[in-house]
Design a protein around this motif. Structure first.
Motif, mmCIF file in Angstrom:
data_model
loop_
_atom_site.group_PDB
_atom_site.id
_atom_site.type_symbol
_atom_site.label_atom_id
_atom_site.label_comp_id
_atom_site.label_asym_id
_atom_site.label_seq_id
_atom_site.Cartn_x
_atom_site.Cartn_y
_atom_site.Cartn_z
ATOM 1 N N LYS A 207 0.879 -1.290 0.018
ATOM 2 C CA LYS A 207 -0.040 0.131 -0.018
ATOM 3 C C LYS A 207 0.791 1.197 -0.136
ATOM 4 C CE LYS A 207 -3.410 2.570 2.785
ATOM 5 N NZ LYS A 207 -4.295 2.476 4.055
ATOM 6 N N PRO A 208 0.637 2.257 -0.915
ATOM 7 C CA PRO A 208 1.699 3.485 -0.989
ATOM 8 C C PRO A 208 1.209 4.307 0.405
ATOM 9 C CG PRO A 208 0.426 3.161 -2.727
ATOM 10 C CD PRO A 208 -0.033 2.132 -1.959
ATOM 11 N N LEU A 209 2.130 4.628 0.969
ATOM 12 C CA LEU A 209 2.061 5.252 2.119
ATOM 13 C C LEU A 209 2.361 6.879 1.842
ATOM 14 C CD1 LEU A 209 4.070 3.239 4.730
ATOM 15 C CD2 LEU A 209 1.582 3.314 4.165
ATOM 16 N N TYR A 210 3.547 7.376 1.099
ATOM 17 C CA TYR A 210 3.611 8.759 0.774
ATOM 18 C C TYR A 210 4.649 8.709 -0.457
ATOM 19 C CZ TYR A 210 8.061 7.796 3.740
ATOM 20 O OH TYR A 210 9.069 7.324 4.245
ATOM 21 N N LYS A 211 4.711 9.862 -1.110
ATOM 22 C CA LYS A 211 5.514 9.986 -2.283
ATOM 23 C C LYS A 211 6.487 10.961 -2.067
ATOM 24 C CE LYS A 211 4.042 11.768 -5.920
ATOM 25 N NZ LYS A 211 3.214 11.835 -7.405
ATOM 26 N N ILE A 212 8.060 10.937 -2.544
ATOM 27 C CA ILE A 212 9.024 11.821 -2.057
ATOM 28 C C ILE A 212 9.718 12.045 -3.579
ATOM 29 C CG2 ILE A 212 9.400 10.883 0.110
ATOM 30 C CD1 ILE A 212 11.865 9.175 -1.007
ATOM 31 N N ALA A 213 10.310 13.210 -3.630
ATOM 32 C CA ALA A 213 11.054 13.725 -4.717
ATOM 33 C C ALA A 213 12.661 13.447 -4.065
ATOM 34 C CB ALA A 213 11.027 15.222 -5.024
ATOM 35 N N VAL A 214 13.526 12.464 -4.926
ATOM 36 C CA VAL A 214 14.716 12.450 -4.474
ATOM 37 C C VAL A 214 15.710 13.626 -4.522
ATOM 38 C CG1 VAL A 214 17.008 11.079 -5.032
ATOM 39 C CG2 VAL A 214 14.634 9.822 -5.333
ATOM 40 N N LYS A 215 16.456 13.921 -3.541
ATOM 41 C CA LYS A 215 17.306 14.936 -3.515
ATOM 42 C C LYS A 215 18.435 14.919 -4.082
ATOM 43 C CE LYS A 215 18.681 18.429 0.235
ATOM 44 N NZ LYS A 215 19.087 18.590 1.426
ATOM 45 N N ASN A 216 19.348 15.987 -4.122
ATOM 46 C CA ASN A 216 20.338 16.130 -5.060
ATOM 47 C C ASN A 216 20.486 16.359 -6.242
ATOM 48 O OD1 ASN A 216 21.838 15.477 -2.527
ATOM 49 N ND2 ASN A 216 21.795 13.432 -2.750
ATOM 50 N N ASP A 217 19.681 15.728 -7.214
ATOM 51 C CA ASP A 217 19.582 15.775 -8.703
ATOM 52 C C ASP A 217 18.088 16.399 -9.188
ATOM 53 O OD1 ASP A 217 22.336 15.255 -9.199
ATOM 54 O OD2 ASP A 217 21.752 13.106 -9.638
#
Length: 313
Positions: A207-217
């Motif tokens: 089950k999806p819990l949350y979405k993130i944007a990968v840092k650095n690039d």
């Protein structure tokens, strides 16, 4: 004199047009491609099932890799682990103590060996016969065979019993893995974009819990024409810039990281209908993210600038 005056008036009238055309033909600030910034997005999903006890993430917050952000109820897993441990203890109690079972045979063999030594001493003094020695040696051989038989029998029985324990131990290892995965650890450093679950809800595996944007690039997604594509190579340095005000830009150097191998129609967010019907190739330009660039922010790319003259941020 009159003709001279007419020519001067015409020259004055056409001068702005000439200057405008000249400036259009030498627009050094024109970009080669336009697009929007985006980041690699990762959806973090539940790796276990149960009630969400805590989920400490907020949209827009930054989370580091490995940081604990919540947990899923583990009571049922813990109880099942205890049940398996009790089953192992019960199975283990069925095993035979080989040492205790063989002690009687070892003691009898020792007695026979002592009797043999006594008879050998008597035989040297002609106080014992060959038959007595043969009989005692025969009894020792019988006891040794009995020892081997009992060892083999007990080992076989114990192996069968212990064989029942191995699957139980594997089940415990699986439960321990599930217990670890019930603790929600952030997989990669990034910014939380969306939150899909709340405390008190029941999570299931995947089950999806949350979405993130990968840092650095960060990536500037642009669209290239066939003519532009022929002049570009992957990993080529490219100037990327954003507006700081109506006249100035903030520039940095990016790297051409990806070019689509399929042509497509220009996306509908392109302004004119003529541009939208053109076939283009999507491309991504990677830039280092120091917080300047935001997802969805418009940006420009310049392909023909000397990268050595670009001011690094």
């Amino acid at each position: 004199m009159k003709n001279t005056k007419v020519i001067s008036i015409k020259a004055i009238c056409y001068l702005p047009i000439i200057l405008f055309l000249a400036s259009c033909g030498n627009d050094d600030n024109a970009a080669d491609a336009y697009g929007q910034f985006e980041a690699t997005e990762v959806i973090v999903s539940a790796e276990g099932s149960g009630k969400i006890i805590s989920l400490d993430v907020e949209e827009g917050s930054e989370i580091k890799v490995g940081e604990v952000v919540g947990c899923i109820d583990t009571v049922q897993l813990f109880l099942k682990k205890q049940q398996l441990q009790a089953t192992i203890a019960a199975v283990t109690s069925k095993t035979q103590n080989i040492s205790d079972q063989l002690a009687v045979y070892y003691e009898r063999k020792e007695n026979l060996v002592r009797e043999k030594n006594r008879l050998e001493s008597l035989f040297k003094e002609d106080a014992a016969t060959d038959k007595q020695l043969d009989d005692i040696n025969g009894e020792i051989e019988v006891v040794e065979k009995q020892l081997d038989a009992v060892k083999s029998q007990l080992s076989t029985q114990n192996s069968g019993i212990l064989g029942e324990i191995l699957p139980l131990e594997k089940q415990i290892a699986q439960i321990e893995d599930q217990l670890q995965k019930s603790v929600l650890r952030h997989p990669v450093s990034g910014i939380v974009l969306e939150k899909y679950a709340e405390e008190g809800e029941v999570a299931s595996f995947g089950k999806p819990l949350y979405k993130i944007a990968v840092k650095n690039d960060m990536y500037l997604r642009v669209y290239l024409s066939a003519k532009q594509l022929a002049k570009l190579k992957l990993q080529q340095p490219i100037t990327v810039r954003i507006d700081t005000d109506e006249e100035n830009y903030l520039e940095t150097t990016g790297t051409l990281a990806w070019i689509s191998n399929k042509a497509e129609f220009t996306p509908k967010n392109i302004q004119t209908k003529e541009d939208r019907v053109n076939m283009v190739y999507a491309a991504k330009i990677r830039v280092k993210d120091d917080g300047t660039f935001k997802i969805g922010m418009p940006g420009e790319a310049i392909f023909n600038n000397d990268s050595s003259n670009i001011a690094q941020k």
